[in-house]
Design an enzyme around this catalytic site. Structure first.
Site, PDB file in Angstrom:
ATOM      1  N   ASP A 182       5.271   0.120   3.527  1.00  0.00           N
ATOM      2  CA  ASP A 182       6.103   1.126   2.865  1.00  0.00           C
ATOM      3  C   ASP A 182       5.912   2.493   3.499  1.00  0.00           C
ATOM      4  OD1 ASP A 182       7.734   1.711   0.241  1.00  0.00           O
ATOM      5  OD2 ASP A 182       6.268   3.329   0.420  1.00  0.00           O
ATOM      6  N   TYR A 211       7.463  11.102   4.485  1.00  0.00           N
ATOM      7  CA  TYR A 211       6.009  10.992   4.671  1.00  0.00           C
ATOM      8  C   TYR A 211       5.588  11.542   6.041  1.00  0.00           C
ATOM      9  CZ  TYR A 211       6.207   7.723   0.703  1.00  0.00           C
ATOM     10  OH  TYR A 211       6.426   7.126  -0.513  1.00  0.00           O
ATOM     11  N   LYS A 253      12.834   5.246   3.465  1.00  0.00           N
ATOM     12  CA  LYS A 253      13.619   5.839   2.362  1.00  0.00           C
ATOM     13  C   LYS A 253      14.399   7.057   2.837  1.00  0.00           C
ATOM     14  CE  LYS A 253       9.646   4.630  -0.554  1.00  0.00           C
ATOM     15  NZ  LYS A 253       8.414   4.966   0.185  1.00  0.00           N
ATOM     16  N   HIS A 279      15.143   7.610  -2.054  1.00  0.00           N
ATOM     17  CA  HIS A 279      13.781   7.983  -2.464  1.00  0.00           C
ATOM     18  C   HIS A 279      13.728   8.499  -3.907  1.00  0.00           C
ATOM     19  CE1 HIS A 279       9.782   9.367  -0.470  1.00  0.00           C
ATOM     20  NE2 HIS A 279       9.579   9.043  -1.720  1.00  0.00           N
ATOM     21  N   ARG A 331     -11.116  -2.033   1.856  1.00  0.00           N
ATOM     22  CA  ARG A 331     -10.255  -1.957   0.658  1.00  0.00           C
ATOM     23  C   ARG A 331      -8.891  -2.580   0.923  1.00  0.00           C
ATOM     24  NH1 ARG A 331     -13.414   2.578   0.052  1.00  0.00           N
ATOM     25  NH2 ARG A 331     -12.028   3.979   1.202  1.00  0.00           N
TER      26      ARG A 331
HETATM   27  N1  LIG Z   1       8.734   6.174  -4.091  1.00  0.00           N
HETATM   28  C1  LIG Z   1       7.983   7.195  -4.405  1.00  0.00           C
HETATM   29  O1  LIG Z   1       8.453   8.216  -4.937  1.00  0.00           O
HETATM   30  C2  LIG Z   1       6.521   7.135  -4.124  1.00  0.00           C
HETATM   31  C3  LIG Z   1       5.658   8.100  -4.680  1.00  0.00           C
HETATM   32  C4  LIG Z   1       4.293   8.003  -4.400  1.00  0.00           C
HETATM   33  C5  LIG Z   1       3.819   6.960  -3.610  1.00  0.00           C
HETATM   34  N2  LIG Z   1       4.694   6.043  -3.059  1.00  0.00           N
HETATM   35  C6  LIG Z   1       4.205   4.916  -2.204  1.00  0.00           C
HETATM   36  O2  LIG Z   1       3.229   4.195  -2.935  1.00  0.00           O
HETATM   37  C7  LIG Z   1       2.039   4.091  -2.153  1.00  0.00           C
HETATM   38  C8  LIG Z   1       0.821   3.967  -3.039  1.00  0.00           C
HETATM   39  O3  LIG Z   1       0.728   5.056  -3.953  1.00  0.00           O
HETATM   40  P1  LIG Z   1      -0.428   6.174  -3.876  1.00  0.00           P
HETATM   41  O4  LIG Z   1      -0.927   6.262  -2.470  1.00  0.00           O
HETATM   42  O5  LIG Z   1       0.116   7.386  -4.522  1.00  0.00           O
HETATM   43  O6  LIG Z   1      -1.559   5.649  -4.856  1.00  0.00           O
HETATM   44  P2  LIG Z   1      -2.485   4.350  -5.003  1.00  0.00           P
HETATM   45  O7  LIG Z   1      -2.122   3.330  -4.012  1.00  0.00           O
HETATM   46  O8  LIG Z   1      -2.477   4.027  -6.443  1.00  0.00           O
HETATM   47  O9  LIG Z   1      -3.940   4.941  -4.683  1.00  0.00           O
HETATM   48  C9  LIG Z   1      -4.345   5.283  -3.397  1.00  0.00           C
HETATM   49  C10 LIG Z   1      -5.781   5.811  -3.459  1.00  0.00           C
HETATM   50  O10 LIG Z   1      -6.661   4.793  -3.949  1.00  0.00           O
HETATM   51  C11 LIG Z   1      -7.674   4.516  -2.980  1.00  0.00           C
HETATM   52  N3  LIG Z   1      -7.857   3.051  -2.990  1.00  0.00           N
HETATM   53  C12 LIG Z   1      -7.063   2.112  -2.422  1.00  0.00           C
HETATM   54  N4  LIG Z   1      -7.500   0.880  -2.700  1.00  0.00           N
HETATM   55  C13 LIG Z   1      -8.612   1.013  -3.451  1.00  0.00           C
HETATM   56  C14 LIG Z   1      -9.534   0.105  -4.034  1.00  0.00           C
HETATM   57  N5  LIG Z   1      -9.378  -1.209  -3.901  1.00  0.00           N
HETATM   58  N6  LIG Z   1     -10.578   0.607  -4.745  1.00  0.00           N
HETATM   59  C15 LIG Z   1     -10.749   1.954  -4.882  1.00  0.00           C
HETATM   60  N7  LIG Z   1      -9.903   2.877  -4.349  1.00  0.00           N
HETATM   61  C16 LIG Z   1      -8.848   2.405  -3.647  1.00  0.00           C
HETATM   62  C17 LIG Z   1      -7.164   5.056  -1.653  1.00  0.00           C
HETATM   63  O11 LIG Z   1      -8.198   5.516  -0.828  1.00  0.00           O
HETATM   64  P3  LIG Z   1      -8.573   4.842   0.613  1.00  0.00           P
HETATM   65  O12 LIG Z   1      -7.417   5.049   1.552  1.00  0.00           O
HETATM   66  O13 LIG Z   1      -9.771   5.626   1.042  1.00  0.00           O
HETATM   67  O14 LIG Z   1      -8.880   3.397   0.369  1.00  0.00           O
HETATM   68  C18 LIG Z   1      -6.297   6.232  -2.117  1.00  0.00           C
HETATM   69  O15 LIG Z   1      -7.101   7.374  -2.323  1.00  0.00           O
HETATM   70  C19 LIG Z   1       2.081   5.365  -1.290  1.00  0.00           C
HETATM   71  O16 LIG Z   1       1.200   5.295  -0.215  1.00  0.00           O
HETATM   72  C20 LIG Z   1       3.531   5.382  -0.907  1.00  0.00           C
HETATM   73  O17 LIG Z   1       3.786   4.453   0.145  1.00  0.00           O
HETATM   74  C21 LIG Z   1       6.019   6.119  -3.338  1.00  0.00           C
END
Ligand SMILES: NC(=O)c1ccc[n+]([C@@H]2O[C@H](COP(=O)([O-])OP(=O)(O)OC[C@H]3O[C@@H](n4cnc5c(N)ncnc54)[C@H](OP(=O)(O)O)[C@@H]3O)[C@@H](O)[C@H]2O)c1
Length: 276
Positions: free
Chosen positions: A46, A51, A76, A109, A238
């Site tokens: 994704d 980004y 997106k 998006h 992770r």
């Molecule tokens: N469509 C939209 O509007 C929108 C908005 C926000 C995000 N997104 C997409 O969704 C993806 C994921 O969302 P997000 O990055 O906001 O949040 P997330 O995936 O809920 O959390 C990411 C965080 O958690 C840590 N992490 C990952 N796996 C872990 C585990 N097993 N145990 C403990 N910590 C862990 C990561 O650190 P490390 O890297 O150090 O592991 C990072 O700091 C984004 O990267 C993006 O592609 C889309």
């Protein structure tokens, strides 16, 4: 090919049950993370024009050596490119940065209801699919009313709606709408961005009972609810953990306990959030 289960989309294509998020990685970090994740068996990636890492994401795919047709690549169209012609042009920009012939899943998006151009944007997405440049089209952060309007005005429903979803925002109502319409739910910020949910005593206790990590419990919750989580991790350990979700099963009681009715957003409200 990886052993991850997948879902049938309403357009006849398939989507893996878990993917890799890439925000907020820069190009160099995205290249590393994507190449590494594909090597571990991820097949859904994704990204988004906003980004700023489409170049690195594309390089990571190329470097991985995984055949292009095995990878489901999502990007997106941003708010500043809403509109029919603008979307077609934005897609070409993304495609050039990614260095690919086609994109597997192209999403709007954010709906930006005040700007009111998401229907024209959607018509351009339909055209891109007809032209074979995009395999599947979808949206992100759309409410039930936004989905209704696309259906009414274009007759084409998205294959996917990527929404904020995690145990602090279980999205029961919107998921029911998706199920009724045949739209797959993808969950962004599936781990609620880290500590709060992962260190919650309930999550920790369930993890201990199953001999898995809190992250695996939360991601398994998503998959058992029929949603596709796209956790971001740049850490190989992770990343591996986040893909290894299918050797245990949460009970119905555990699923309910984890979605304990709290309603807390970390990101924007789709009715008012403006991101260009
Ligand atoms: N469509 C939209 O509007 C929108 C908005 C926000 C995000 N997104 C997409 O969704 C993806 C994921 O969302 P997000 O990055 O906001 O949040 P997330 O995936 O809920 O959390 C990411 C965080 O958690 C840590 N992490 C990952 N796996 C872990 C585990 N097993 N145990 C403990 N910590 C862990 C990561 O650190 P490390 O890297 O150090 O592991 C990072 O700091 C984004 O990267 C993006 O592609 C889309």
């Amino acid at each position: 090919m990886s052993g991850t289960p997948d879902h049938a989309l309403n357009d006849g294509t398939r989507l893996p049950a878990v993917g890799l998020g890439t925000y907020p990685l820069d190009d160099a970090a995205a290249e590393e993370a994507v190449a590494g994740a594909l090597g571990l068996g991820y097949r859904l990636i994704d990204t988004a024009l906003n980004y700023g890492n489409e170049t690195g994401t594309g390089r990571g795919i190329a470097r991985s050596g995984v055949p292009r047709e095995e990878v489901r690549l999502t990007t997106k169209v941003p708010g500043r490119h809403h509109g029919y012609e603008e979307t077609l042009a934005s897609f070409e920009e993304s495609r050039a940065r990614l260095g690919v012939e086609y994109v597997d899943l192209y999403l709007i998006h954010w709906p930006l209801p005040r700007v009111d151009k998401y229907v024209d944007t959607w018509k351009a997405m339909v055209r891109l699919r007809e032209d074979g440049l995009v395999r599947s089209i979808g949206v992100s952060n759309f409410t039930a009313a936004h989905l209704e309007r696309l259906e009414l005005e274009t007759g084409v429903l998205p294959s996917v709606n990527q929404i904020e979803m995690h145990p602090l925002l279980p999205q029961e109502e919107l998921r029911a709408v998706h199920a009724a319409k045949g739209v797959l739910t993808e969950s962004w910020s599936p781990l609620a961005r880290g500590r709060e949910v992962l260190e919650d005593p309930t999550t920790v206790a369930i993890a201990r009972d199953h001999g898995v990590t809190p992250g695996q419990v939360v991601l398994r919750w998503h998959t058992q609810l029929g949603a596709v989580p796209i956790p971001k991790s740049a850490d190989p350990g992770r990343q591996r953990e986040n893909l290894d979700l299918f050797g245990f099963e949460l009970t119905a009681q555990e699923l309910t306990t984890l979605s304990s009715g709290r309603q807390r957003r970390f990101g924007g409200d789709p009715e008012s959030h403006e991101e260009f």
